[in-house]
Design an enzyme around this catalytic site. Structure first.
Site, mmCIF file in Angstrom:
data_model
loop_
_atom_site.group_PDB
_atom_site.id
_atom_site.type_symbol
_atom_site.label_atom_id
_atom_site.label_comp_id
_atom_site.label_asym_id
_atom_site.label_seq_id
_atom_site.Cartn_x
_atom_site.Cartn_y
_atom_site.Cartn_z
ATOM 1 N N SER A 97 10.142 0.982 -5.357
ATOM 2 C CA SER A 97 9.725 -0.160 -4.528
ATOM 3 C C SER A 97 8.769 -1.099 -5.252
ATOM 4 C CB SER A 97 9.026 0.408 -3.287
ATOM 5 O OG SER A 97 8.312 -0.601 -2.619
ATOM 6 N N GLU A 150 6.306 -2.183 -3.926
ATOM 7 C CA GLU A 150 4.956 -1.776 -3.518
ATOM 8 C C GLU A 150 4.227 -1.054 -4.652
ATOM 9 O OE1 GLU A 150 2.981 -2.058 -0.409
ATOM 10 O OE2 GLU A 150 4.301 -3.773 -0.534
ATOM 11 N N TYR A 206 1.669 4.971 0.465
ATOM 12 C CA TYR A 206 3.122 4.799 0.253
ATOM 13 C C TYR A 206 3.399 4.343 -1.180
ATOM 14 C CZ TYR A 206 7.723 2.546 0.361
ATOM 15 O OH TYR A 206 9.013 2.149 0.069
#
Ligand code: NAP
Ligand code: F7E
Length: 326
Positions: free
Chosen positions: A126, A128, A150
Site C-alpha cells: 500500500s 500508506e 496499518y
C-alpha cells in the site's frame, strides 16, 4: 489445449477481491476464494459470481488452514488481498492489525514454501507505507515512513515478501497500490462515505455529512483498473515490485466538491468537520509515479477521477432509491 490456470484469492469478499475474481474468470481462470468463518454470510460483492467460483474456509490467523487449502487446490497463483484494511481502526486495534495485515503475510508465504514454492504470489502492499512522504512523487525506490499501525504492518508485509523471494527464490511480487475506489468500497472509507452521504442528502434522508481532515490529498484510481495490474505482475518473466497509481492527486475537499456538484448541491452547505474523524497521525499527501508499471507491464489507468466520483454517486443514488422503492 492450454491447461486452465487456477488462482487462490484471499479477501475475495472485499472490494478488490470481487473485481479480481471477475477479471480472472474472464481470463479463463478457475478461481478459488478463501473466506473466513463468520456468523452471517457476507457475499454482497460476489453474489453475482458465486456460482462461478469455489469458496473455501480459511483464515490468515491459521497457517494450518492455509496449508490445507494449498494442498487441496494447488493453485498456480495466490493473490493475498486479505487484511484489516481500515487505517483508522488500526489505532484502536493495533495488535489485531499486526496479526492479520503483517504476520498473516508470513503465514501464507510460509504455507506456499511448504506446499509448493513454485506457486506465484502477489502481496497487496500500500501507498500508506510512504506515509510522511520523503519524496514527491513516490516510486518503488522511495523510502517508507509509515504513519499508522496499518502502514507499519504493510511495510512488514512488503519486506517479508521481498525476503521470501530472495531467500527461497520464490516468484513473489509486492504491488504498491495507491488508493483505489469504486461503488463496492466499504462505507467507512472517505470516498464511499462521501458518495453515500451525497446520495442520502439528495434524497432527503440526511441533512449533513460529518468528515475529518478535508485537506488530505490522495492519488485516487478505480479499483477495476487496478486489479488488472496484479495479474500482470504475476505473468511476467521475473518477479518484481511495482507502484500502481494515476499520477494525479486531489484533496478530500475536492472530492466533496465534485460529488455534491454532481447532484446540483454545494458541499459547503452540508459538510461539517468533526474531530472524531481526525487521525492521531495523518498522511497529508500521496501521489504515485507508476512509470515502471507503464513501461514494464504496459499498465495504465483507464478511469479518470471525475468519472470515478460520478459513477460512485450514481451508484449510491440507485441503491438508495431501490431500497426506498422510489
Ligand atoms: P477490503 O474491502 O477491506 O477487503 C479485505 C478482505 O480481507 C475481506 O474479504 C475480508 O474478509 C478479508 N479478511 C480480513 N481479515 C481476514 C483474515 N484474518 N483472514 C482471511 N480474510 C480476512 O479491502 P480492499 O480495499 O479490497 O483491499 C484489498 C487489499 O489491498 C488489502 O490488503 C488492503 O490492505 C490492500 N490495499 C488496498 C488499497 C485500496 O485503496 N483499496 C490500496 C492499497 C492496498 P471479510 O469480508 O470477512 O471481512
Ligand atoms: O482516508 C481523510 C483521512 O479512510 C483517506 C485504505 O484502502 O487507502 C486507504 O487508506 C483520507 C485520509 O483511506 C474522513 O484522514 C477525512 O487522509 O478513505 P480513507 P486511507 O486511509 O487513505 C490505502 C492506500 C490503503 O492501503 C488502505 O487499506 O481521508 N478523511 N475525513 C477521512 N477518512 C475517513 N475514512 N473518514 C472520514 O470521515
Amino acid at each position: 489445449m492450454a491447461k486452465i490456470k487456477r488462482a487462490l484469492i484471499t479477501g475475495i469478499t472485499g472490494q478488490d477481491g470481487s473485481y479480481l475474481a471477475e477479471f480472472l474468470l474472464d481470463m479463463g481462470y478457475e478461481v478459488i476464494g478463501m473466506i473466513r468463518r463468520s456468523s452471517t454470510v457476507n457475499f454482497e460483492r460476489i453474489k453475482h459470481i458465486q456460482d462461478k467460483v469455489t469458496l473455501v474456509s480459511g483464515d490468515l490467523f491459521d497457517e494450518v488452514s492455509l496449508i490445507h487449502i494449498l494442498r487441496e487446490y494447488r493453485p498456480n497463483e495466490v493473490y493475498n488481498l486479505a487484511a484489516q484494511s481500515f487505517v483508522q481502526t488500526s489505532w484502536s486495534q493495533p495488535v489485531f492489525t499486526g496479526e492479520v495485515t503483517a504476520l498473516g503475510v508470513t503465514r501464507i508465504l510460509d504455507a506456499i514454501r511448504i506446499v509448493d514454492p513454485d506457486i506465484r504470489f502477489y502481496q497487496a502492499s500500500s501507498s500508506e507505507m510512504f506515509g510522511k512522504v520523503v519524496e514527491v512523487p513516490q516510486k518503488e525506490t522511495t523510502p517508507f515512513y509509515p504513519r499508522s499501525p496499518y502502514g507499519v504492518a504493510k511495510v512488514y508485509g512488503h519486506w517479508i515478501t521481498v525476503n521470501y523471494r530472495e531467500s527461497y527464490d520464490m516468484f513473489a511480487c509486492s504491488g504498491i497500490l495507491f488508493n483505489h475506489e469504486s461503488e463496492r468500497r466499504g462505507l467507512e472509507f472517505v470516498t464511499r462515505k462521501i458518495s453515500h452521504g451525497v446520495a442520502r442528502i439528495k434524497l432527503g434522508l440526511d441533512k449533513e455529512l460529518r468528515l475529518g481532515n478535508l485537506e488530505a490529498q490522495r492519488d485516487w484510481g478505480f479499483a477495476g483498473d487496478y486489479v488488472k495490474a496484479m495479474w500482470m505482475m504475476l505473468n511476467q518473466d521475473q518477479p518484481s515490485d511495482y507502484v500502481i497509481a494515476t499520477g494525479k492527486t486531489h484533496s478530500v475537499r475536492r472530492f466533496c466538491e465534485l460529488a455534491f456538484d454532481h447532484v446540483g448541491l454545494d458541499y459547503r452547505d452540508y459538510v461539517v468537520q468533526d474531530e472524531r474523524f481526525m487521525r492521531p497521525a495523518e498522511v497529508d499527501l500521496l501521489i504515485g509515479d507508476a512509470t515502471k508499471a507503464r513501461t514494464t507491464l504496459g499498465w495504465h489507468p483507464e478511469t479518470s477521477f471525475e468519472e470515478l466520483v460520478a459513477r460512485m454517486v450514481e451508484s449510491d443514488l440507485r441503491l438508495l432509491k431501490q431500497a426506498q422503492h422510489l
